[in-house]
Write a protein that holds these residues in place. Structure first.
Motif, PDB file in Angstrom:
ATOM      1  N   HIS A  93       0.849  -1.197   0.000  1.00 40.24           N
ATOM      2  CA  HIS A  93       0.000   0.000   0.000  1.00 40.24           C
ATOM      3  C   HIS A  93       0.879   1.239   0.000  1.00 40.24           C
ATOM      4  O   HIS A  93       1.887   1.294   0.704  1.00 40.24           O
ATOM      5  CB  HIS A  93      -0.918  -0.002   1.214  1.00 40.24           C
ATOM      6  N   MET A 115      -9.198  -3.859  -0.857  1.00 39.23           N
ATOM      7  CA  MET A 115      -8.674  -2.499  -0.918  1.00 39.23           C
ATOM      8  C   MET A 115      -9.841  -1.527  -0.995  1.00 39.23           C
ATOM      9  O   MET A 115     -10.747  -1.694  -1.811  1.00 39.23           O
ATOM     10  CB  MET A 115      -7.771  -2.305  -2.146  1.00 39.23           C
ATOM     11  N   HIS A 151      -2.238   1.243  -4.185  1.00 40.54           N
ATOM     12  CA  HIS A 151      -1.559  -0.025  -3.903  1.00 40.54           C
ATOM     13  C   HIS A 151      -0.763  -0.445  -5.135  1.00 40.54           C
ATOM     14  O   HIS A 151      -0.951   0.096  -6.219  1.00 40.54           O
ATOM     15  CB  HIS A 151      -2.559  -1.111  -3.469  1.00 40.54           C
TER      16      HIS A 151
END
Length: 161
Positions: A103, A123, A129
């Motif tokens: 990330h 996510m 990311h």
């Protein structure tokens, strides 16, 4: 109180009808039941131009329109996906290989987490990311369309090259 229960029941019934209609509208084989059931050999793989050597199999979609989508990505060994984000939540399930994800807005190998088969990553929208796979890896993605990939550094966008 009975009026509230009746209203809730009507709302649920209406929602169920819409859900059934949406499922039946899918173009994939439904084996005569309205359900979608696919074996791995029945997936249709096509090249994914945004990642060299990668393939995509669309299970449910299309990703470009509003509604649910499910796809599988087959990433070749040594694939690297630069920092990017999506406008909606992204659910990833690792099917085979090892999916390494980190990330942040900068690709940093020290921040990668190795996810073996059976692992799940979720996510949040607009959360940058990045990805690295060292061996062929298959992941399944699902979310809600319309879907987009927004690169942190616009120069990383393969469509701009």
């Amino acid at each position: 109180m009975n009026l509230r229960i009746a209203s809730l029941t009507l709302a649920l019934a209406s929602g169920s009808a819409a859900f059934v209609a949406a499922v039946q509208a899918q173009t994939a084989p439904d084996h005569g039941t309205g359900h979608l059931m696919l074996k791995p050999a029945e997936l249709t793989w096509k090249p994914l131009p945004s990642i060299a050597g990668a393939d995509i199999a669309v299970i449910e979609g299309p990703m470009s329109q509003p509604g649910p989508f499910t796809v599988r990505l087959r990433l070749p060994a040594n694939s690297r996906i630069p920092p990017h984000w999506h406008p909606g939540i992204e659910h990833v399930t690792v099917m085979s290989g090892t999916f390494q994800i980190g990330h942040g807005e900068k690709f940093e190998e020290g921040k990668l987490t190795a996810l073996p088969p059976g692992s799940v990553a979720i996510m949040q929208p607009k959360s940058p990311h990045f990805v690295l796979v060292k061996e062929e890896t298959i992941v399944q993605l699902h979310g809600m369309g319309p879907w987009a990939v927004k690169y942190v550094n616009p120069a990383d966008d393969p469509s701009k090259k």
